[in-house]
Motif scaffolding. Structure first.
Motif, PDB file in Angstrom:
ATOM      1  N   ASN A  91       0.838  -1.188   0.000  1.00 58.78           N
ATOM      2  CA  ASN A  91       0.000   0.000   0.000  1.00 58.78           C
ATOM      3  C   ASN A  91       0.879   1.245   0.000  1.00 58.78           C
ATOM      4  O   ASN A  91       1.487   1.585   1.014  1.00 58.78           O
ATOM      5  CB  ASN A  91      -0.897  -0.006   1.237  1.00 58.78           C
ATOM      6  N   PRO A  92       0.955   1.969  -1.112  1.00 59.05           N
ATOM      7  CA  PRO A  92       1.858   3.117  -1.196  1.00 59.05           C
ATOM      8  C   PRO A  92       1.488   4.230  -0.234  1.00 59.05           C
ATOM      9  O   PRO A  92       2.342   5.010   0.177  1.00 59.05           O
ATOM     10  CB  PRO A  92       1.719   3.567  -2.656  1.00 59.05           C
ATOM     11  N   GLN A  93       0.208   4.317   0.153  1.00 58.41           N
ATOM     12  CA  GLN A  93      -0.217   5.391   1.043  1.00 58.41           C
ATOM     13  C   GLN A  93       0.454   5.286   2.409  1.00 58.41           C
ATOM     14  O   GLN A  93       0.663   6.277   3.091  1.00 58.41           O
ATOM     15  CB  GLN A  93      -1.742   5.361   1.208  1.00 58.41           C
ATOM     16  N   LEU A  94       0.824   4.053   2.798  1.00 58.68           N
ATOM     17  CA  LEU A  94       1.420   3.861   4.108  1.00 58.68           C
ATOM     18  C   LEU A  94       2.943   3.958   4.078  1.00 58.68           C
ATOM     19  O   LEU A  94       3.592   3.840   5.106  1.00 58.68           O
ATOM     20  CB  LEU A  94       0.995   2.497   4.670  1.00 58.68           C
ATOM     21  N   LEU A  95       3.522   4.195   2.881  1.00 59.89           N
ATOM     22  CA  LEU A  95       4.984   4.323   2.787  1.00 59.89           C
ATOM     23  C   LEU A  95       5.455   5.722   3.137  1.00 59.89           C
ATOM     24  O   LEU A  95       6.629   5.929   3.392  1.00 59.89           O
ATOM     25  CB  LEU A  95       5.456   3.966   1.362  1.00 59.89           C
ATOM     26  N   LEU A  96       4.526   6.663   3.119  1.00 62.29           N
ATOM     27  CA  LEU A  96       4.921   8.053   3.342  1.00 62.29           C
ATOM     28  C   LEU A  96       4.126   8.631   4.500  1.00 62.29           C
ATOM     29  O   LEU A  96       2.935   8.865   4.389  1.00 62.29           O
ATOM     30  CB  LEU A  96       4.681   8.879   2.072  1.00 62.29           C
ATOM     31  N   ASN A  97       4.813   8.827   5.605  1.00 57.62           N
ATOM     32  CA  ASN A  97       4.206   9.391   6.804  1.00 57.62           C
ATOM     33  C   ASN A  97       4.403  10.905   6.767  1.00 57.62           C
ATOM     34  O   ASN A  97       5.510  11.386   6.571  1.00 57.62           O
ATOM     35  CB  ASN A  97       4.891   8.784   8.035  1.00 57.62           C
ATOM     36  N   LYS A  98       3.307  11.658   6.963  1.00 52.31           N
ATOM     37  CA  LYS A  98       3.440  13.118   6.873  1.00 52.31           C
ATOM     38  C   LYS A  98       4.411  13.671   7.917  1.00 52.31           C
ATOM     39  O   LYS A  98       4.970  14.755   7.743  1.00 52.31           O
ATOM     40  CB  LYS A  98       2.069  13.784   7.015  1.00 52.31           C
ATOM     41  N   ASN A  99       4.614  12.911   8.993  1.00 49.48           N
ATOM     42  CA  ASN A  99       5.563  13.363  10.015  1.00 49.48           C
ATOM     43  C   ASN A  99       7.013  13.163   9.593  1.00 49.48           C
ATOM     44  O   ASN A  99       7.935  13.550  10.304  1.00 49.48           O
ATOM     45  CB  ASN A  99       5.302  12.609  11.330  1.00 49.48           C
ATOM     46  N   LEU A 100       7.207  12.509   8.440  1.00 51.52           N
ATOM     47  CA  LEU A 100       8.565  12.311   7.916  1.00 51.52           C
ATOM     48  C   LEU A 100       8.775  13.075   6.610  1.00 51.52           C
ATOM     49  O   LEU A 100       9.636  12.742   5.806  1.00 51.52           O
ATOM     50  CB  LEU A 100       8.831  10.812   7.707  1.00 51.52           C
ATOM     51  N   ILE A 101       7.956  14.102   6.390  1.00 56.72           N
ATOM     52  CA  ILE A 101       8.128  15.023   5.260  1.00 56.72           C
ATOM     53  C   ILE A 101       8.553  16.378   5.831  1.00 56.72           C
ATOM     54  O   ILE A 101       7.909  16.905   6.751  1.00 56.72           O
ATOM     55  CB  ILE A 101       6.826  15.175   4.459  1.00 56.72           C
ATOM     56  N   TYR A 102       9.628  16.956   5.292  1.00 50.17           N
ATOM     57  CA  TYR A 102      10.191  18.190   5.851  1.00 50.17           C
ATOM     58  C   TYR A 102      10.372  19.214   4.740  1.00 50.17           C
ATOM     59  O   TYR A 102      11.060  18.960   3.751  1.00 50.17           O
ATOM     60  CB  TYR A 102      11.523  17.911   6.550  1.00 50.17           C
ATOM     61  N   LEU A 103       9.719  20.363   4.894  1.00 50.69           N
ATOM     62  CA  LEU A 103       9.836  21.450   3.937  1.00 50.69           C
ATOM     63  C   LEU A 103      10.856  22.466   4.443  1.00 50.69           C
ATOM     64  O   LEU A 103      10.730  22.966   5.573  1.00 50.69           O
ATOM     65  CB  LEU A 103       8.480  22.135   3.727  1.00 50.69           C
ATOM     66  N   LYS A 104      11.880  22.700   3.606  1.00 50.45           N
ATOM     67  CA  LYS A 104      12.913  23.707   3.883  1.00 50.45           C
ATOM     68  C   LYS A 104      13.616  23.495   5.224  1.00 50.45           C
ATOM     69  O   LYS A 104      13.714  24.422   6.052  1.00 50.45           O
ATOM     70  CB  LYS A 104      12.301  25.111   3.840  1.00 50.45           C
ATOM     71  N   PRO A 105      14.087  22.269   5.501  1.00 52.45           N
ATOM     72  CA  PRO A 105      14.853  22.062   6.738  1.00 52.45           C
ATOM     73  C   PRO A 105      16.194  22.806   6.646  1.00 52.45           C
ATOM     74  O   PRO A 105      16.741  23.005   5.553  1.00 52.45           O
ATOM     75  CB  PRO A 105      15.059  20.546   6.773  1.00 52.45           C
ATOM     76  N   LYS A 106      16.723  23.189   7.782  1.00 53.00           N
ATOM     77  CA  LYS A 106      17.969  23.955   7.796  1.00 53.00           C
ATOM     78  C   LYS A 106      19.166  23.008   7.804  1.00 53.00           C
ATOM     79  O   LYS A 106      19.768  22.749   8.850  1.00 53.00           O
ATOM     80  CB  LYS A 106      17.983  24.873   9.021  1.00 53.00           C
ATOM     81  N   VAL A 107      19.490  22.498   6.639  1.00 51.43           N
ATOM     82  CA  VAL A 107      20.697  21.680   6.473  1.00 51.43           C
ATOM     83  C   VAL A 107      21.583  22.345   5.424  1.00 51.43           C
ATOM     84  O   VAL A 107      21.105  22.801   4.382  1.00 51.43           O
ATOM     85  CB  VAL A 107      20.341  20.231   6.049  1.00 51.43           C
TER      86      VAL A 107
END
Length: 955
Positions: A819-835
């Motif tokens: 199930n591809p929907q369960l491969l991506l957790n919104k808590n593991l998506i980061y917009l513009k992290p400071k790296v």
């Protein structure tokens, strides 16, 4: 708002209507607001809404069982789901019986005196008033409007109700045509008063959303009773005398139409009518009935009131009550300020205290003694307000008041050895009763145990062994069908176990158990055996015999006894087996039961009688005895009976619960404590302790598990996850489990904790007392035995995880691996992290995956090593760093979208997709990467994480 109220009421369970408080909680309003809304819109109370269906059901039951007792009738109705107290049932029952007696055969009716005969003083001090009341009702065409006056508590409302009953009896009005209105409710709001009495037209005032009839309309061709009529404003009184004069009224907001009305008004007041009622209103009430205060009535009538109120409480608690001589004299001397009403209230309070003494002592009688009274009542006798000689003429000894009449008392004497065979139901009934008397939960727990022990004590202390042997007692306890079943069972047992002599205890125990089983089947309450497989393994021969028994009963008696009952029958046979087998010498956990009062000894006596003698010990603690005084005796007993497997201490409440640690500290004997003991729990403990090789912790776990079958509240199902260094690792395991089993939290409460500051054994003990502990997961195994323990390494392994989901029956709850929907957790998506560089990006995303429980601690190092010897840049500004699957717990992506591109092995990267793969097929990765590439420009411009996830999952 009214629409919502009506919607909630329309959808409620008609057998158990919602109270105003329950509706208020649903609508997030105050109970007072709901009550006001309900009354304004003519919606009956919860009890009134239930009555039509309740009445219909009572009539149906009485058709088949005309001689059924009110108590049994109440129980049947409650089993059918009605929220009906015995008081409500008794009232409806009496109305139905009165109606049946009043009409039918030979056109005869009940004599009119019956309606007023239950009024104390009807032929003495109230003779004139009763004649006035009859005359008012019979006056043509609709009766005389009547005003009842008198001090508070003299019985004005009661007389008005009897006038209504008399009117029904004389066919002057129909049943249910008695409308009560307390004028104090709307004394300060004339508009609401007018609306409530006369009704209103739609739009006549703010909130008038539809036409509504008033109480006067409901009382048409009946009686309208206006209590506290002096609280009516002058305008309100004028409204009423216009109705009296003209026989017409208008709704609020109505200008043209008038509605005709025929009714009798009965009003009541405690105030001086000349000062508080308009002369024009008084002139329109032709009859005034003046009820005298209690101190103006005879001493004989006062004694009748006292007996009447105590008899009513006697029926309530179903025990005879003895009013001691000195106490009776004091009550006769007592002059309550609020007349009969206050006398009734005081007697109810006194009876409650007497009942408390009864259930907290070894007495088998409820006694009202002088010391139960407050000082004011005690002093009244000595202050001489009433002539002592007059009192002596009325009473010479104690007064005994019983729940029922003499012929019913004889029946109760015949059944004096009987007690409720369904212990669970018995406990529930008494719990409700004690709660209604105002006891706290802690007190109720203690009193229930004491009352149960007292009740069974009466059975066994009064009955001779011969009574059990010849079957007299058993005939009282169960019906003939159950007796036939038991006799058949004993034949099967004798055939299968010819080497054992069957005793009456086994017959008694099986009879009681089968009777309870049948009741549970009828009510739909099926009980699960806590450890059926263990029973089968430990006692295979007896288990197979029990299977034959259940199969036979189901076939012969057309029952549906569930398989789990095989386990309980096996336990009864196991007791018979072990009690007669001389070679059973293996050590067992020792049991001590201790409680306040003389209850512990009685519980143990009953338990030993029912399931065979045991080595358990009982210690009784006096109610006023300090706990520490009993400790030496407890320690001495523990040392004496310990067999090397520890002590199980069953206690009732309070500080006794802390004795376990003290015993262990002073003696070195391992001790476990279970609170809120009762006879059923003690019997369970003795049964389980007799199993070979059962350790103390196993015994405790089984008792807690088994006790759920008679617990009134369902215990939460819990999984505990702990880490010795802190809660972080435990939270990662929780996330790991939830990701692989999305519905896990719907079935179990998951508790996570660090144990660096806790004793894990004590912590688990505490959880087991309050919850059903289904599994324990940790990185250090506790010292004590725990069912379903998994260390971190095992839970992350496929074999360990498979065992976990199998034990907890979760196989069908697993998420689909593809199930591809369960491969991506919104808590593991980061917009513009400071790296700022590749090293920071790898560390940032790895740590996020580790904290989420997706990967192991070794993952970050493995990712860095892989970057040293391979290129993870895949084009279009995308890098996909990853590591070997042995460092991964489950498949998941972590995604970072950078604001500025960074250097990545000679390429420029602004999208980093760290890929943790465990059991995912290549095709799934290819599909995910294809969507990522296709939506790349859109994703890079996204401002919200949800938008990114939606694009990658659904395109």
């Amino acid at each position: 708002m009214i629409n919502e109220l009506e919607r909630i009421i329309n959808s409620e369970n008609k057998k158990k209507p919602l109270t105003d408080k329950e509706i208020a909680e649903r609508m997030n309003l105050s109970r007072e607001k709901i009550t006001l809304m309900r009354k304004e819109n003519g919606i009956p109370s919860s009890k009134a809404r239930m009555k039509p269906l309740l009445k219909k059901e009572i009539e149906k039951i009485l058709t088949d069982k005309k001689n059924i007792s009110k108590r049994k009738l109440t129980q049947i109705l409650q089993d059918k789901g009605f929220a009906a107290s015995r008081h409500i049932v008794r009232k409806e029952y009496d109305l139905i019986i009165d109606r049946e007696n009043k009409a039918p055969e030979n056109n005869q009716v009940v004599k009119e005196e019956n309606c007023f005969s239950n009024i104390i003083g009807a032929e003495l001090s109230l003779k004139t008033q009763i004649q006035q009341a009859k005359a008012a009702v019979l006056y043509p065409p609709h009766g005389l409007h009547t005003l009842i006056i008198g001090e508070s508590g003299v019985g004005k409302s009661y007389l008005a109700e009897q006038m209504y009953r008399f009117a029904v009896q004389e066919n002057k009005i129909k049943n249910d045509k008695f409308v009560v209105f307390n004028c104090a409710d709307y004394a300060e709001n004339p508009q609401l008063l007018y609306s409530h009495l006369f009704g209103h037209k739609k739009g006549s005032f703010t909130g008038a959303e539809k036409d509504k009839d008033g109480l006067i309309k409901r009382a048409d061709n009946g009686i309208l009773f206006l209590d506290e009529v002096h609280r009516l404003s002058s305008e309100g009184q004028e409204m009423l005398f216009n109705v009296i004069d003209n026989g017409f009224y208008r709704k609020l907001g109505e200008t043209d139409n008038k509605e005709k009305i025929n009714l009798m008004i009965i009003a009541a007041t405690t105030e001086d009518i000349k000062s508080n009622l308009l002369a024009t209103f008084r002139r329109r009430i032709p009859l005034i009935i003046d009820l005298p205060p209690l101190n103006k009535r005879s001493l004989e009538e006062k004694l009748k009131f006292i007996k009447h109120f105590i008899s009513r409480e006697s029926r309530q608690i179903e025990q005879k009550i003895i009013l001691k001589y000195e106490a009776a004299r004091a009550l006769l001397s007592f002059e309550p300020e609020n007349n009969i009403g206050q006398l009734e209230s005081k007697i109810k309070e006194i009876c409650a205290r007497a009942y408390l003494n009864f259930i907290s002592s070894n007495s088998n009688e409820v006694k009202i003694t002088l010391d139960l009274f407050n000082l004011k009542i005690q002093r009244s006798f000595f202050e001489g307000s009433v002539n002592r000689e007059d009192i002596k003429k009325l009473i010479k000894n104690d007064i005994i008041l019983s729940p029922e009449q003499e012929e019913i008392l004889k029946m109760a004497e015949k059944n004096k050895y009987k007690f409720d065979n369904n212990i669970y139901k018995y406990l529930e009934e008494k719990n409700k009763e004690l709660y209604s008397l105002g006891f706290t939960k802690e007190e109720i727990n203690q009193k229930l145990n004491e009352l149960l022990a007292e009740k069974v004590k009466n059975v066994f202390s009064q009955a001779e062994e011969s009574l059990f042997e010849d079957g007299k007692l058993l005939n009282e306890l169960v019906d003939n069908k159950v007796l036939d079943m038991v006799n058949d069972v004993l034949v099967i047992i004798h055939r299968e176990l010819p080497e054992y002599v069957l005793n009456n205890r086994l017959k008694y125990a099986i009879a009681m158990h089968l009777d309870a089983v049948i009741e549970r089947i009828k009510s739909g309450k099926i009980i699960k055996h806590p450890d059926l497989e263990e029973i089968k393994k430990s006692n295979n021969k007896l288990y197979n015999i029990s299977k034959k028994i259940i199969k036979y009963l189901n076939e012969e008696y057309r029952l549906q006894i569930p398989r789990d009952e095989v386990g309980y029958i096996t336990m009864y046979l196991n007791n018979l087996d072990m009690n007669q087998s001389p070679n059973r010498t293996s050590a067992q956990p020792a049991i001590i039961v201790i409680s306040h009062g003389g209850v512990a000894s009685e519980m143990l006596k009953v338990a030993n009688w029912l399931i065979g003698d045991s080595k358990a010990k009982a210690i009784d603690m006096h109610l006023d005895q300090p706990p520490m005084q009993i400790l030496d005796e407890l320690i001495y007993t523990a040392k004496k009976i310990d067999q090397g497997k520890g002590i199980l201490l069953l206690v009732d409440m309070g500080s006794l619960k802390s004795f376990g640690d003290v015993i262990t500290e002073r003696t070195g004997i391992k001790t476990r404590v279970i609170p809120r003991v009762d006879t059923v729990m003690l019997m369970e403990a003795i049964r389980w302790a007799k199993f070979d090789n059962l350790e103390l912790d196993d015994l405790v776990s089984r008792i807690y598990h088994s006790s759920n079958k008679y617990s009134r509240t369902k215990r939460k199902e819990v999984i505990l996850i702990y880490c010795i260094t802190g809660e972080g690792a435990a939270l990662r395991v929780k996330d790991y489990l939830i990701n692989r089993i999305p519905e896990l939290e719907n079935q179990y409460e998951i508790i996570t904790t660090g144990i660096h500051d806790k004793n894990i054994n004590h912590y688990i003990n505490k959880l087991e007392k309050n919850y059903n502990l289904n599994a324990v997961i940790g990185n250090l195994k506790p010292d004590r035995q725990v069912n379903n323990f998994y260390d971190f390494e095992k839970i992350y392994s496929e074999a360990g995880f498979d065992r976990f989901i199998e034990k907890l029956n979760l196989k069908n709850k697993l998420k689909s691996k593809n199930n591809p929907q369960l491969l991506l957790n919104k808590n593991l998506i980061y917009l513009k992290p400071k790296v700022k560089n590749k090293e920071e990006a790898l560390k940032f995303l790895s740590q996020k995956l580790i904290r989420a429980g997706v990967v192991k601690e070794s993952y970050y190092k493995a990712v860095k090593e892989k970057e040293n010897w391979s290129v993870t840049y895949v084009g279009d500004g995308i890098a996909i760093p990853h590591a070997d699957s042995k460092h991964v717990n489950y498949s998941q992506f972590a995604l970072a979208i950078l604001e500025e591109k960074i250097e990545w092995s000679g390429f420029k990267v602004d999208v980093i997709c760290m890929f943790a793969f465990k059991d995912l097929e290549t095709e799934n990765f290819r599909k995910f990467y294809s969507k990522l590439k296709k939506k790349l420009s859109f994703i890079k411009k996204a401002e919200e994480i949800e938008v990114v996830k939606e694009a990658l999952i659904n395109g």
